[in-house]
Scaffold this active site. Structure first.
Site, PDB file in Angstrom:
ATOM      1  N   SER A 180       3.419  -2.191  11.486  1.00 49.15           N
ATOM      2  CA  SER A 180       2.014  -2.196  11.048  1.00 49.15           C
ATOM      3  C   SER A 180       1.108  -2.324  12.274  1.00 49.15           C
ATOM      4  CB  SER A 180       1.784  -3.311  10.027  1.00 49.15           C
ATOM      5  OG  SER A 180       2.034  -4.598  10.570  1.00 49.15           O
ATOM      6  N   ARG A 181       0.782  -3.556  12.659  1.00 47.09           N
ATOM      7  CA  ARG A 181       0.037  -3.799  13.888  1.00 47.09           C
ATOM      8  C   ARG A 181       0.616  -5.042  14.543  1.00 47.09           C
ATOM      9  NH1 ARG A 181      -1.327   0.675  13.438  1.00 47.09           N
ATOM     10  NH2 ARG A 181      -3.410   1.594  13.442  1.00 47.09           N
ATOM     11  N   HIS A 199       5.232   2.423  19.397  1.00 48.63           N
ATOM     12  CA  HIS A 199       4.228   2.769  18.371  1.00 48.63           C
ATOM     13  C   HIS A 199       4.319   4.260  18.000  1.00 48.63           C
ATOM     14  CE1 HIS A 199       0.119   1.375  16.605  1.00 48.63           C
ATOM     15  NE2 HIS A 199       0.698   2.269  15.819  1.00 48.63           N
ATOM     16  N   GLU A 240      -0.704  -3.208  23.702  1.00 42.37           N
ATOM     17  CA  GLU A 240       0.046  -1.958  23.917  1.00 42.37           C
ATOM     18  C   GLU A 240      -0.557  -1.163  25.071  1.00 42.37           C
ATOM     19  OE1 GLU A 240       0.185  -0.054  20.062  1.00 42.37           O
ATOM     20  OE2 GLU A 240       1.319  -1.711  19.210  1.00 42.37           O
ATOM     21  N   GLY A 291       0.861  -1.187   0.000  1.00 43.60           N
ATOM     22  CA  GLY A 291       0.000   0.000   0.000  1.00 43.60           C
ATOM     23  C   GLY A 291       0.888   1.224   0.000  1.00 43.60           C
ATOM     24  N   ARG A 292       0.354   2.330   0.456  1.00 47.32           N
ATOM     25  CA  ARG A 292       1.124   3.573   0.426  1.00 47.32           C
ATOM     26  C   ARG A 292       2.416   3.474   1.236  1.00 47.32           C
ATOM     27  NH1 ARG A 292      -4.569   5.841   0.604  1.00 47.32           N
ATOM     28  NH2 ARG A 292      -4.538   4.600   2.492  1.00 47.32           N
ATOM     29  N   ILE A 293       2.320   2.936   2.450  1.00 51.12           N
ATOM     30  CA  ILE A 293       3.519   2.900   3.295  1.00 51.12           C
ATOM     31  C   ILE A 293       4.530   1.880   2.767  1.00 51.12           C
ATOM     32  CG2 ILE A 293       4.409   2.505   5.635  1.00 51.12           C
ATOM     33  CD1 ILE A 293       1.640   3.500   6.688  1.00 51.12           C
TER      34      ILE A 293
HETATM   35  C1  GLV Z   1      -0.594   4.230  13.238  1.00 52.81           C
HETATM   36  O1  GLV Z   1      -0.309   3.129  13.591  1.00 52.81           O
HETATM   37  C2  GLV Z   1      -1.667   4.562  12.384  1.00 52.81           C
HETATM   38  O2  GLV Z   1      -2.446   3.678  12.032  1.00 52.81           O
HETATM   39  O3  GLV Z   1      -1.789   5.740  12.033  1.00 52.81           O
HETATM   40  C1  GLV Z   2      -1.416   1.976   5.084  1.00 51.70           C
HETATM   41  O1  GLV Z   2      -2.456   1.890   5.548  1.00 51.70           O
HETATM   42  C2  GLV Z   2      -0.992   2.601   3.886  1.00 51.70           C
HETATM   43  O2  GLV Z   2      -1.462   3.697   3.596  1.00 51.70           O
HETATM   44  O3  GLV Z   2      -0.108   1.979   3.293  1.00 51.70           O
END
Ligand code: GLV
Ligand code: GLV
Length: 329
Positions: free
Chosen positions: A238-239, A287, A268, A157-159
């Site tokens: 991520s999680r 986090h 957490e 995805g974006r990240i």
């Molecule tokens: C951080 O973990 C978010 O989801 O923004």
């Molecule tokens: C996550 O949620 C992203 O934007 O990659």
């Protein structure tokens, strides 16, 4: 007309609060620690909107206590803490803060990757603890190279894609695992789409960038960890529940993988007696992947913008449950 009432579950940056206070009757939970469920339920009983954090569990009990609630603006990109299906059923909109935090989160994933591979945190402790007794030695604190290594990105995805762009700068070979092919991404970064098991077998760095869903929970379990190279590292921002923490501990302890860098945990805050914290080849953080001054301020503006748009009768720009509009019409 009186201003709609908004409850904000923690103090967010002024950039957002200023905008909110112009349009809404705002109540901000003043403490550093979150409201309890009982306190939250009491606070939102007469609210039309809420700003939530990823650590606030927003479920049917909360919705039931808030008959006027029309929209929740989550101050995060991930929203697994919210029962979105239940929100939709009640015609409550949910928004998040995508995009603004992509690069900050990718920066941090890369920082942790580099820290664990080159033993940055361990080296810092070594000097501070007075362990640096010999000026220089050929085998002191050897780590693994980042440049020219293979990175395996799970979730493009974006990240995930932003992490790949950073990997390009280090001449890394980029593999990715994703439910769909991303041709533009492949063209720009040379990333290659592979099966999950192939990625785990070949990557020197496995970096997780999936949301937490029923299908990603425990995605990285004992069986998957066993596929990784003994010289490979796992990076997770991520999680927490995407990784089976106990299996990860076993794999690290047995030397079946070289190390791990974690910004997220199964629960957490993670307890100080989490066995993972006894291992030198684990780098941890609380986090904070999106935690830059600029990004957190921008996230605050975004939650405000979503609420302002909605109460002006427009579709909020970051709506994640458009079905909420359709269901009850
Ligand atoms: C951080 O973990 C978010 O989801 O923004
Ligand atoms: C996550 O949620 C992203 O934007 O990659």
């Amino acid at each position: 007309m009186s201003k709609p009432k908004v409850f904000v579950t923690r103090e967010i940056p002024q950039a957002g609060l200023q905008v909110l206070s112009q349009h809404f009757n705002v109540e901000v939970w003043p403490h550093y620690a979150p409201p309890t469920k009982t306190q939250l339920v009491e606070k939102i009983s007469d609210c039309e909107a809420m700003i939530s954090l990823l650590s606030d569990k927003i479920d049917a009990e909360v919705f039931a206590a808030a008959p006027k609630l029309k929209i929740i603006a989550q101050y995060a990109v991930g929203y697994d803490n919210i029962d979105v299906q239940e929100a939709s059923r009640r015609n409550i909109r949910v928004t998040n803060t995508p995009e603004v935090l992509t690069d900050s989160s990718a920066d941090f994933a890369f920082a942790q990757l580099m820290a664990v591979a080159r033993r940055v945190v361990e080296a810092d402790r070594y000097v501070r603890n007075g362990q640096w007794q010999v000026a220089w030695h050929p085998s002191m604190m050897l780590g693994y190279d980042i440049h020219a290594a293979t990175i395996g990105i799970i979730g493009a995805g974006r990240i995930g894609q932003a992490v790949a762009r950073r990997a390009q700068g280090f001449s890394m070979k980029i593999l990715y695992y994703s439910s769909s092919a991303k041709s533009e991404f492949e063209r720009k970064t040379g990333a290659q789409r592979v099966e999950l098991d192939t990625l785990l077998r070949e990557a020197d760095f496995v970096s997780l960038h999936v949301p937490l869903t029923a299908s990603t929970r425990n995605l990285i379990n004992a069986e998957k960890l066993a596929l990784m190279k003994r010289t490979a590292f796992l990076i997770n921002n991520s999680r927490g529940p995407v990784v089976d923490e106990k299996a990860l501990y076993e794999a690290l302890k047995a030397g079946n993988i070289a190390g791990a860098a974690l910004d997220v945990f199964a629960g957490e805050p993670t307890p100080a007696d989490n066995p993972l914290l006894t291992l030198d080849n684990v780098v941890v953080a609380p986090h904070i992947s999106s935690a830059s001054h600029a990004t957190r301020a921008r996230m605050a503006e975004m939650v405000a913008e979503n609420l302002v748009a909605f109460f002006a009768g427009k579709e909020p720009p970051d709506l994640i449950n458009p079905e909420a509009f359709k269901l009850n019409k």
